[in-house]
Scaffold this motif. Sequence first.
Motif, PDB file in Angstrom:
ATOM      1  N   MET A 243     -13.976  -6.798  -4.906  1.00 17.15           N
ATOM      2  CA  MET A 243     -14.445  -5.425  -4.681  1.00 17.15           C
ATOM      3  C   MET A 243     -13.269  -4.493  -4.409  1.00 17.15           C
ATOM      4  O   MET A 243     -13.247  -3.348  -4.843  1.00 17.15           O
TER       5      MET A 243
ATOM      6  N   ARG B  66     -20.741   2.736   0.854  1.00 16.35           N
ATOM      7  CA  ARG B  66     -19.465   2.030   0.834  1.00 16.35           C
ATOM      8  C   ARG B  66     -18.267   2.972   0.921  1.00 16.35           C
ATOM      9  O   ARG B  66     -17.191   2.570   1.344  1.00 16.35           O
TER      10      ARG B  66
ATOM     11  N   HIS C 268     -10.959  -3.550   4.818  1.00 15.37           N
ATOM     12  CA  HIS C 268     -11.235  -4.912   5.301  1.00 15.37           C
ATOM     13  C   HIS C 268     -12.712  -5.269   5.199  1.00 15.37           C
ATOM     14  O   HIS C 268     -13.089  -6.407   5.375  1.00 15.37           O
ATOM     15  N   GLN C 269     -13.563  -4.270   4.913  1.00  7.76           N
ATOM     16  CA  GLN C 269     -14.986  -4.547   4.775  1.00  7.76           C
ATOM     17  C   GLN C 269     -15.362  -4.902   3.338  1.00  7.76           C
ATOM     18  O   GLN C 269     -16.530  -5.079   3.035  1.00  7.76           O
ATOM     19  N   PHE C 270     -14.359  -4.985   2.454  1.00  2.00           N
ATOM     20  CA  PHE C 270     -14.606  -5.329   1.060  1.00  2.00           C
ATOM     21  C   PHE C 270     -13.993  -6.692   0.738  1.00  2.00           C
ATOM     22  O   PHE C 270     -12.963  -7.057   1.295  1.00  2.00           O
ATOM     23  N   SER C 271     -14.622  -7.401  -0.195  1.00  4.92           N
ATOM     24  CA  SER C 271     -14.043  -8.664  -0.652  1.00  4.92           C
ATOM     25  C   SER C 271     -12.904  -8.361  -1.621  1.00  4.92           C
ATOM     26  O   SER C 271     -12.725  -7.225  -2.053  1.00  4.92           O
TER      27      SER C 271
ATOM     28  N   GLY D 107     -18.292  -6.577   4.324  1.00  2.41           N
ATOM     29  CA  GLY D 107     -18.017  -7.102   2.980  1.00  2.41           C
ATOM     30  C   GLY D 107     -18.970  -8.224   2.593  1.00  2.41           C
ATOM     31  O   GLY D 107     -19.855  -8.602   3.343  1.00  2.41           O
ATOM     32  N   HIS D 108     -18.817  -8.677   1.399  1.00  6.27           N
ATOM     33  CA  HIS D 108     -19.669  -9.769   0.989  1.00  6.27           C
ATOM     34  C   HIS D 108     -18.866 -10.825   0.257  1.00  6.27           C
ATOM     35  O   HIS D 108     -17.710 -10.626  -0.038  1.00  6.27           O
TER      36      HIS D 108
ATOM     37  N   PRO E  63      -4.892  -0.176   5.206  1.00  2.41           N
ATOM     38  CA  PRO E  63      -5.976  -0.697   6.042  1.00  2.41           C
ATOM     39  C   PRO E  63      -6.540   0.312   7.040  1.00  2.41           C
ATOM     40  O   PRO E  63      -7.636   0.120   7.539  1.00  2.41           O
TER      41      PRO E  63
ATOM     42  N   LEU F  86      -4.349  -1.439  -0.539  1.00  6.90           N
ATOM     43  CA  LEU F  86      -5.040  -0.335   0.114  1.00  6.90           C
ATOM     44  C   LEU F  86      -4.576  -0.230   1.558  1.00  6.90           C
ATOM     45  O   LEU F  86      -4.388  -1.236   2.242  1.00  6.90           O
TER      46      LEU F  86
ATOM     47  N   TYR G  78       0.815  -1.207   0.000  1.00  4.33           N
ATOM     48  CA  TYR G  78       0.000   0.000   0.000  1.00  4.33           C
ATOM     49  C   TYR G  78       0.850   1.259   0.000  1.00  4.33           C
ATOM     50  O   TYR G  78       0.384   2.315  -0.420  1.00  4.33           O
TER      51      TYR G  78
ATOM     52  N   GLN H  58     -16.483   3.085   4.130  1.00  4.94           N
ATOM     53  CA  GLN H  58     -16.028   1.845   4.748  1.00  4.94           C
ATOM     54  C   GLN H  58     -14.535   1.638   4.546  1.00  4.94           C
ATOM     55  O   GLN H  58     -13.905   2.286   3.724  1.00  4.94           O
ATOM     56  N   TYR H  59     -14.000   0.708   5.336  1.00  4.47           N
ATOM     57  CA  TYR H  59     -12.564   0.449   5.303  1.00  4.47           C
ATOM     58  C   TYR H  59     -12.261  -0.756   4.421  1.00  4.47           C
ATOM     59  O   TYR H  59     -13.144  -1.595   4.197  1.00  4.47           O
TER      60      TYR H  59
END
Lengths: 327, 331
Positions: free
Chosen positions: B165, B153, B159-162, A326-327, B111, B109, A219, B156-157
């Motif tokens: 995504m 979205r 870690h909340q995305f797959s 997330g999903h 975190p 990204l 990153y 959001q951070y």
Amino acid sequence: MFAFIIRRLLQSLIVMLAVAFISFSLFNFVGDPVNNMVGQEATAEQREALRVQLGLNDPFPIQFARFIGNAVQGDFGVSYRLSRPVSDVIATRLPATLELVFVAAVLALVIGLPLGVYTGLHRHGFGSKVLLTLSLIGISLPTFLIGIMLILIFAVWLGWLPSFGRGDTVQIGWWSTNFLTVAGWKSIIMPAVTLCLFQLTLIMRLVRAEMMEVLRTDYIKFARARGLSNRAVHFGHALKNTMVPVITITGLQIGSLIAFAIITETVFQWPGMGLLFLQAIQFADIPVMAAYLCLVAFIFVVINLMVDLLYYAVDPRLRVERSGGGH
Amino acid sequence: MAIQSDTKPLLEVKNLRIEFPTRRGVLTAVDDISFDIMPGEVLGVVGESGAGKSLTGAAVIGLLEPPGRIAAGSISLEGQRIDNLPYEKMRQIRGRKIGAIFQDPLTSLNPLYSIGRQLVETIQTHTDMSESQARRRAVELLADVGIPAPERRVDQYPHQFSGGMRQRVVIALALAVNPKLVIADEPTTALDVSIQAQILDLIRKLCKERNVGVIIITHDMGVIAETADRVAVMYAGRIAEIGPVRDVIKHAKHPYTHGLMGSIPTIGHDTEKLTQIDGSMPRLTDIPRGCAFNPRCPKAFDKCFVDRPELIQVEQTRAACWLYEKEAVHG
């Protein structure tokens, strides 16, 4: 979050009890305080009477229960040596130590953090090498030696700073402070520098190692590829990612600053709790020793709790997810 | 190659050489490669690990890691040389004119910051937009890359995305300020196969819409076939063959490319056994004289062991192979 705090508080309570138990039982073996309290000519009856009066003849569990019961009310008994309530004695000494530790911690952070960032960014620079060599000295020289050298140079040879004591203090309620007089500031410089040197080098080396680690991550490369300025990359992205370990270590180090303060306070005759503790040991002044240990343990526990809460502030991954992510 | 003479190339790389000075002498990781990209064109760069394809990408965006250095050649973007710019000037081009997409969306990204903040930061670095304008733009970008409910979205951070995504977020970041060129280094390698095609389609679609040139760096010929207009096959730091994707895949000229194509299974064709190229790519320390592929080449002859072949035009493609010397049209 709230449940987490409650859980940590309960854990802290157990820790405090354990510390109280260990310190209290240890001090039963450090010597007989009665010997120090009465004169050489005291008769066996007088000694016995004093023992009964202090409750020293009671069984251990009862003594311990009495100690805990009083301690939670802030009553740690009466100092055998000073014949004054321990809470009063500590209240007069606590500000000196806390102010010393505060100045030392601020110095260590304010100087150590930028130096760590600098040496982490300019790994091969001349400045970094000089700083790293100096930091080795800071880590390896014992505190009392540094203190004595400072006294020799700045108090004896140059005569700029006082060699012992707190100088002039100003009383605000029960708190006496160094920060409101010039003499007070002059007095606190050398002890604070002595005390902070080890922590400063530790923080610097830690930040440096973490920075070098973080700068290698994807990153950071990606942040550069986005064209962000060096400033944003280094301080916004890299430094913040080094903060979790740095907060942990710094928090623990503030605790050990209080412990290290014993030596520094002795060298500079700083009228704080460390000095009080050493005198208490020499006199087998059990109430003071027990109160000191409980207080230090309490400070440790509070700092640890704050460190845990800071993690939450720094790292979003630890925060409770309410909006099913997330999903 | 069908280059319209009236269009100027977006990116021109000429005789690029990348070297690594080491204690045992200088290693040449990328040796004298040239290619160019038209606006809106997708160039695939394919090769084995260590062929120099990622280094080429890093050199274009000006992020070669020391001690690696550009030893010779030039890189020009829209006619302006960018390989010798001072750091600060090159920084302004990164993100603004050249976007990047990296391999691993899980680690690309930061975190600790919300994706909105990372987008806004990128946008504000390169434009005069206010915080709220940049934020609106960030939401638009997230919608463009196919992230549902972007208004929510955006805060959001990572870690909340797959994984898929997150790679979409990375694409949004790469395209945040409408760059002219995007370098995608193994953009789908870390993703599920089912997600790969979606991401490739997205990159291709967005770049075609915005007339953005793309370099897709990969070791996966399938990715090239799906996405690229032209392909450059790299071997041991050199371009072995370069040309339109269809021609290179259907009628590979260079024996290495030929072997590479033979090693890909095809659906619907009963291939008895996949061909494989014997041996492995030479290390940088002992690249053979002449053609770097000669130890593994089934068609190698005397000249291949002596002289290094230049790219020779063969039909629609150009191949660095002495087999085609006679056919070369000079002039």
